[in-house]
Design a protein around this motif. Structure first.
Motif, mmCIF file in Angstrom:
data_model
loop_
_atom_site.group_PDB
_atom_site.id
_atom_site.type_symbol
_atom_site.label_atom_id
_atom_site.label_comp_id
_atom_site.label_asym_id
_atom_site.label_seq_id
_atom_site.Cartn_x
_atom_site.Cartn_y
_atom_site.Cartn_z
ATOM 1 N N THR A 42 19.173 18.405 2.654
ATOM 2 C CA THR A 42 18.020 16.873 2.224
ATOM 3 C C THR A 42 17.771 16.215 4.452
ATOM 4 O OG1 THR A 42 17.975 16.305 0.266
ATOM 5 C CG2 THR A 42 16.806 15.407 1.325
ATOM 6 N N PHE A 43 16.758 16.795 4.570
ATOM 7 C CA PHE A 43 16.605 15.775 5.620
ATOM 8 C C PHE A 43 15.850 14.486 5.933
ATOM 9 C CE2 PHE A 43 13.906 15.352 9.918
ATOM 10 C CZ PHE A 43 14.777 14.934 10.983
ATOM 11 N N ARG A 44 16.443 13.173 6.616
ATOM 12 C CA ARG A 44 15.407 11.888 5.922
ATOM 13 C C ARG A 44 14.735 11.514 7.424
ATOM 14 N NH1 ARG A 44 20.087 12.007 3.558
ATOM 15 N NH2 ARG A 44 21.321 10.763 5.259
ATOM 16 N N TYR A 45 13.578 11.342 7.537
ATOM 17 C CA TYR A 45 13.530 10.341 9.303
ATOM 18 C C TYR A 45 12.692 8.975 8.332
ATOM 19 C CZ TYR A 45 9.758 12.868 6.043
ATOM 20 O OH TYR A 45 8.896 12.848 4.897
ATOM 21 N N GLY A 46 12.557 8.241 9.888
ATOM 22 C CA GLY A 46 11.991 7.061 9.408
ATOM 23 C C GLY A 46 11.411 7.153 10.612
ATOM 24 N N LEU A 47 10.938 5.511 11.218
ATOM 25 C CA LEU A 47 10.890 5.557 11.900
ATOM 26 C C LEU A 47 10.418 3.173 11.879
ATOM 27 C CD1 LEU A 47 10.289 5.318 15.308
ATOM 28 C CD2 LEU A 47 7.691 4.968 14.604
ATOM 29 N N THR A 48 11.487 2.708 12.586
ATOM 30 C CA THR A 48 11.474 0.732 12.314
ATOM 31 C C THR A 48 11.890 0.000 13.745
ATOM 32 O OG1 THR A 48 14.360 1.080 12.537
ATOM 33 C CG2 THR A 48 13.505 1.678 10.231
ATOM 34 N N PRO A 49 10.797 -0.218 13.956
ATOM 35 C CA PRO A 49 11.145 -0.774 15.170
ATOM 36 C C PRO A 49 11.546 -2.416 14.683
ATOM 37 C CG PRO A 49 8.530 -1.011 14.290
ATOM 38 C CD PRO A 49 9.637 -0.053 13.319
#
Length: 201
Positions: A99-106
């Motif tokens: 499983t691959f997780r991703y995200g973008l968090t300022p």
């Protein structure tokens, strides 16, 4: 007898002098473990670039490996205060798949002047963004959702522009599985940050 006393005194002084010089050379050769630059690093106009690593582990009984990596970049909008963004990357490898997780968090980070020292600073941080995973949505949970978190950390400067960091935080997400520095809940991360001075310095 008098000559023997003078010779003994000369040898004693020489040995003390040589010993002091050797100790000084050893001190100069030791690796640097701290640098008194914390206040210069967190000035307006500087940049912060680095990454933190969390939840790295391997369970040999269940053949489960997990790793979270969070590269980031930020800019100091004033002394002690920086804004930027962090990329959330995670990987779980297990018997039967991955499983691959991703995200973008300022993020917004503030370095507290209280308790500051020439070699370290305490800071607080808030993050808010989006994240998701490659896992199929099987129970009606959101595959892609918001990520929110509050963190507290300690930056120890080991060189003029480099700090080792320890961060304890709480991350909340509605995504199927963990996003960010671990699953929803408390998490601990270690990081390496580079502080780049403004061009006019």
């Amino acid at each position: 007898m008098k000559k023997l006393g003078i010779l003994s005194a000369f040898l004693l002084i020489f040995s003390f002098s040589a010993s002091a010089q050797i100790e000084e050379e050893i001190r100069e050769r030791r690796p640097q473990t701290t640098a008194p630059v914390a206040s210069d690093a967190v000035r307006e106009g500087n940049w912060i670039i680095g990454a933190s690593i969390a939840d790295i582990g391997m369970n040999f009984k269940s053949d489960f490996f997990t790793l979270n990596l969070n590269p980031r970049a930020g800019y100091f909008i004033s002394d002690n205060a920086a804004i930027g963004t962090e990329v959330q990357l995670g990987l779980d490898i297990y018997d039967g798949g991955e499983t691959f997780r991703y995200g973008l968090t300022p993020f917004v980070r503030y370095y507290f002047p209280e308790g500051a020292a020439p070699t370290h600073r305490w800071f607080g941080e808030a993050v808010a963004g989006i994240g998701g995973s490659s896992e199929e949505d099987s129970d009606g949970d959101a595959v892609f959702s918001g990520v929110f978190g509050l963190r507290a950390g300690y930056a120890h400067f080991v060189a003029q522009n480099v700090a080792l960091e320890a961060i304890l935080g709480y991350t909340r997400t509605s995504a199927d599985i963990s996003v960010g520095n671990g699953a929803s809940g408390l998490n601990l991360a270690l990081g390496l940050q580079v502080y780049l001075p403004a061009r006019n310095r």
